[in-house]
Every structure is written in structure tokens, then in C-alpha cells.
Design a protein around this motif. Structure first.
Motif, PDB file in Angstrom:
ATOM      1  N   HIS A 179      -4.391  -2.415  11.713  1.00  0.00           N
ATOM      2  CA  HIS A 179      -3.381  -3.455  11.851  1.00  0.00           C
ATOM      3  C   HIS A 179      -2.221  -3.200  10.900  1.00  0.00           C
ATOM      4  O   HIS A 179      -1.085  -3.494  11.200  1.00  0.00           O
ATOM      5  CB  HIS A 179      -3.985  -4.836  11.582  1.00  0.00           C
ATOM      6  CG  HIS A 179      -4.902  -5.277  12.673  1.00  0.00           C
ATOM      7  ND1 HIS A 179      -6.240  -4.982  12.671  1.00  0.00           N
ATOM      8  CD2 HIS A 179      -4.663  -5.957  13.801  1.00  0.00           C
ATOM      9  CE1 HIS A 179      -6.795  -5.478  13.758  1.00  0.00           C
ATOM     10  NE2 HIS A 179      -5.859  -6.083  14.461  1.00  0.00           N
ATOM     11  N   GLU A 180      -2.506  -2.668   9.729  1.00  0.00           N
ATOM     12  CA  GLU A 180      -1.491  -2.337   8.728  1.00  0.00           C
ATOM     13  C   GLU A 180      -1.840  -0.975   8.140  1.00  0.00           C
ATOM     14  O   GLU A 180      -3.010  -0.656   7.943  1.00  0.00           O
ATOM     15  CB  GLU A 180      -1.456  -3.376   7.603  1.00  0.00           C
ATOM     16  CG  GLU A 180      -1.105  -4.769   8.051  1.00  0.00           C
ATOM     17  CD  GLU A 180       0.332  -4.913   8.539  1.00  0.00           C
ATOM     18  OE1 GLU A 180       1.204  -4.128   8.110  1.00  0.00           O
ATOM     19  OE2 GLU A 180       0.577  -5.812   9.358  1.00  0.00           O
ATOM     20  N   VAL A 181      -0.818  -0.180   7.849  1.00  0.00           N
ATOM     21  CA  VAL A 181      -1.018   1.128   7.242  1.00  0.00           C
ATOM     22  C   VAL A 181      -0.258   1.154   5.920  1.00  0.00           C
ATOM     23  O   VAL A 181       0.887   0.736   5.853  1.00  0.00           O
ATOM     24  CB  VAL A 181      -0.518   2.256   8.171  1.00  0.00           C
ATOM     25  CG1 VAL A 181      -0.641   3.611   7.503  1.00  0.00           C
ATOM     26  CG2 VAL A 181      -1.276   2.233   9.496  1.00  0.00           C
ATOM     27  N   ILE A 182      -0.923   1.641   4.889  1.00  0.00           N
ATOM     28  CA  ILE A 182      -0.330   1.750   3.559  1.00  0.00           C
ATOM     29  C   ILE A 182      -0.195   3.231   3.223  1.00  0.00           C
ATOM     30  O   ILE A 182      -1.149   3.991   3.362  1.00  0.00           O
ATOM     31  CB  ILE A 182      -1.222   1.080   2.484  1.00  0.00           C
ATOM     32  CG1 ILE A 182      -1.606  -0.340   2.870  1.00  0.00           C
ATOM     33  CG2 ILE A 182      -0.552   1.156   1.111  1.00  0.00           C
ATOM     34  CD1 ILE A 182      -0.473  -1.304   2.947  1.00  0.00           C
ATOM     35  N   SER A 183       0.986   3.624   2.759  1.00  0.00           N
ATOM     36  CA  SER A 183       1.212   4.992   2.287  1.00  0.00           C
ATOM     37  C   SER A 183       1.475   4.936   0.792  1.00  0.00           C
ATOM     38  O   SER A 183       2.039   3.972   0.289  1.00  0.00           O
ATOM     39  CB  SER A 183       2.422   5.608   2.993  1.00  0.00           C
ATOM     40  OG  SER A 183       2.198   5.711   4.376  1.00  0.00           O
ATOM     41  N   ASP A 184       1.084   6.013   0.089  1.00  0.00           N
ATOM     42  CA  ASP A 184       1.269   5.990  -1.362  1.00  0.00           C
ATOM     43  C   ASP A 184       2.582   6.622  -1.813  1.00  0.00           C
ATOM     44  O   ASP A 184       2.880   6.645  -2.999  1.00  0.00           O
ATOM     45  CB  ASP A 184       0.080   6.614  -2.080  1.00  0.00           C
ATOM     46  CG  ASP A 184      -0.126   8.079  -1.742  1.00  0.00           C
ATOM     47  OD1 ASP A 184       0.712   8.666  -1.035  1.00  0.00           O
ATOM     48  OD2 ASP A 184      -1.135   8.639  -2.200  1.00  0.00           O
TER      49      ASP A 184
ATOM     50  N   VAL B 280       3.636   9.780   8.559  1.00  0.00           N
ATOM     51  CA  VAL B 280       2.914   8.851   9.434  1.00  0.00           C
ATOM     52  C   VAL B 280       3.828   8.392  10.575  1.00  0.00           C
ATOM     53  O   VAL B 280       3.421   8.359  11.735  1.00  0.00           O
ATOM     54  CB  VAL B 280       2.362   7.650   8.628  1.00  0.00           C
ATOM     55  CG1 VAL B 280       1.864   6.544   9.532  1.00  0.00           C
ATOM     56  CG2 VAL B 280       1.250   8.112   7.688  1.00  0.00           C
ATOM     57  N   LYS B 281       5.068   8.074  10.254  1.00  0.00           N
ATOM     58  CA  LYS B 281       6.026   7.632  11.278  1.00  0.00           C
ATOM     59  C   LYS B 281       6.293   8.751  12.275  1.00  0.00           C
ATOM     60  O   LYS B 281       6.269   8.534  13.487  1.00  0.00           O
ATOM     61  CB  LYS B 281       7.324   7.178  10.603  1.00  0.00           C
ATOM     62  CG  LYS B 281       8.400   6.755  11.557  1.00  0.00           C
ATOM     63  CD  LYS B 281       8.034   5.488  12.285  1.00  0.00           C
ATOM     64  CE  LYS B 281       9.206   4.997  13.119  1.00  0.00           C
ATOM     65  NZ  LYS B 281       8.887   3.781  13.845  1.00  0.00           N
ATOM     66  N   HIS B 282       6.542   9.962  11.788  1.00  0.00           N
ATOM     67  CA  HIS B 282       6.853  11.094  12.657  1.00  0.00           C
ATOM     68  C   HIS B 282       5.650  11.505  13.515  1.00  0.00           C
ATOM     69  O   HIS B 282       5.775  11.755  14.704  1.00  0.00           O
ATOM     70  CB  HIS B 282       7.323  12.287  11.817  1.00  0.00           C
ATOM     71  CG  HIS B 282       7.547  13.534  12.603  1.00  0.00           C
ATOM     72  ND1 HIS B 282       8.650  13.699  13.420  1.00  0.00           N
ATOM     73  CD2 HIS B 282       6.806  14.655  12.728  1.00  0.00           C
ATOM     74  CE1 HIS B 282       8.568  14.877  14.010  1.00  0.00           C
ATOM     75  NE2 HIS B 282       7.461  15.480  13.599  1.00  0.00           N
ATOM     76  N   THR B 283       4.478  11.549  12.892  1.00  0.00           N
ATOM     77  CA  THR B 283       3.284  12.037  13.584  1.00  0.00           C
ATOM     78  C   THR B 283       2.656  11.003  14.511  1.00  0.00           C
ATOM     79  O   THR B 283       2.234  11.326  15.616  1.00  0.00           O
ATOM     80  CB  THR B 283       2.230  12.498  12.545  1.00  0.00           C
ATOM     81  OG1 THR B 283       2.831  13.476  11.694  1.00  0.00           O
ATOM     82  CG2 THR B 283       1.010  13.095  13.231  1.00  0.00           C
ATOM     83  N   TYR B 284       2.607   9.744  14.065  1.00  0.00           N
ATOM     84  CA  TYR B 284       1.894   8.712  14.817  1.00  0.00           C
ATOM     85  C   TYR B 284       2.791   7.613  15.379  1.00  0.00           C
ATOM     86  O   TYR B 284       2.318   6.751  16.110  1.00  0.00           O
ATOM     87  CB  TYR B 284       0.819   8.066  13.933  1.00  0.00           C
ATOM     88  CG  TYR B 284      -0.190   9.062  13.421  1.00  0.00           C
ATOM     89  CD1 TYR B 284      -1.203   9.554  14.237  1.00  0.00           C
ATOM     90  CD2 TYR B 284      -0.118   9.528  12.113  1.00  0.00           C
ATOM     91  CE1 TYR B 284      -2.119  10.471  13.773  1.00  0.00           C
ATOM     92  CE2 TYR B 284      -1.034  10.453  11.637  1.00  0.00           C
ATOM     93  CZ  TYR B 284      -2.025  10.926  12.469  1.00  0.00           C
ATOM     94  OH  TYR B 284      -2.924  11.837  12.015  1.00  0.00           O
ATOM     95  N   GLY B 285       4.072   7.622  14.992  1.00  0.00           N
ATOM     96  CA  GLY B 285       4.980   6.581  15.471  1.00  0.00           C
ATOM     97  C   GLY B 285       4.669   5.213  14.904  1.00  0.00           C
ATOM     98  O   GLY B 285       4.957   4.192  15.515  1.00  0.00           O
ATOM     99  N   VAL B 286       4.083   5.180  13.702  1.00  0.00           N
ATOM    100  CA  VAL B 286       3.662   3.931  13.077  1.00  0.00           C
ATOM    101  C   VAL B 286       4.394   3.763  11.746  1.00  0.00           C
ATOM    102  O   VAL B 286       4.433   4.687  10.931  1.00  0.00           O
ATOM    103  CB  VAL B 286       2.134   3.940  12.831  1.00  0.00           C
ATOM    104  CG1 VAL B 286       1.694   2.718  12.051  1.00  0.00           C
ATOM    105  CG2 VAL B 286       1.381   4.043  14.155  1.00  0.00           C
TER     106      VAL B 286
END
Length: 83
Positions: free
Chosen positions: A7-12, A20-26
Motif C-alpha cells: 500500500h505504501e513504499v518507503i525508500s531510504d 522504484v519509480k522507473h522500474t515499477y511505476g510506483v
């Protein structure tokens, strides 16, 4: 797989968020490492949040040694819906 079904993704860091945006569109929330961002806050209880009756919460680095896939497979075997 975790990125696609969370539901939510956290990046460090910003580079991981861009990956994550480029690879998964998220889109993901960036919470960087380091103590200089820490601030004092009042303690909160779970009751203050509108959590569903049944949910799963997992925090991990998506690296082979953290065995994220193992956690996802265990959640999948549960005989109830998690939100």
C-alpha cells in the motif's frame, strides 16, 4: 514483488525512490538515514490510527539476504485477507 503489492513504499534515499519509480511505476516516500532528521514527538498509540481489524506490517531492505520473498510467501499462506 513487494513493491507491486504494498500500500505504501518507503525508500531510504532519492536514488532508490527514482529506481522504484522507473522500474515499477510506483511513487515512494523517502526517509533517509541519519540522526540529524530526528525530532522529539509525543508518543502515539495504535488506537489513534484508522487501522483495519486485520493487517500485515513488514519492514525490510529488499535485498536477497533479508528474505523478503519468504515473508511474502508466509503472508500468502494465511487464510484471511490482509489490508
Amino acid at each position: 514483488m513487494a513493491v507491486r503489492f504494498s500500500h505504501e513504499v518507503i525508500s531510504d534515499n532519492i536514488a532508490i525512490a527514482e529506481y522504484v519509480k522507473h522500474t515499477y511505476g510506483v511513487d515512494s516516500h523517502v526517509i533517509g538515514y541519519g540522526g540529524d532528521q530526528a525530532v522529539a514527538v509525543d508518543a502515539a498509540t495504535v488506537d489513534e490510527y484508522a487501522l483495519p481489524e486485520s493487517y500485515a506490517f513488514s519492514v525490510c531492505r529488499i535485498e536477497p539476504e533479508t528474505m523478503c520473498m519468504s515473508s511474502l510467501k508466509r503472508f500468502q499462506k494465511l487464510k484471511r485477507t490482509l489490508w
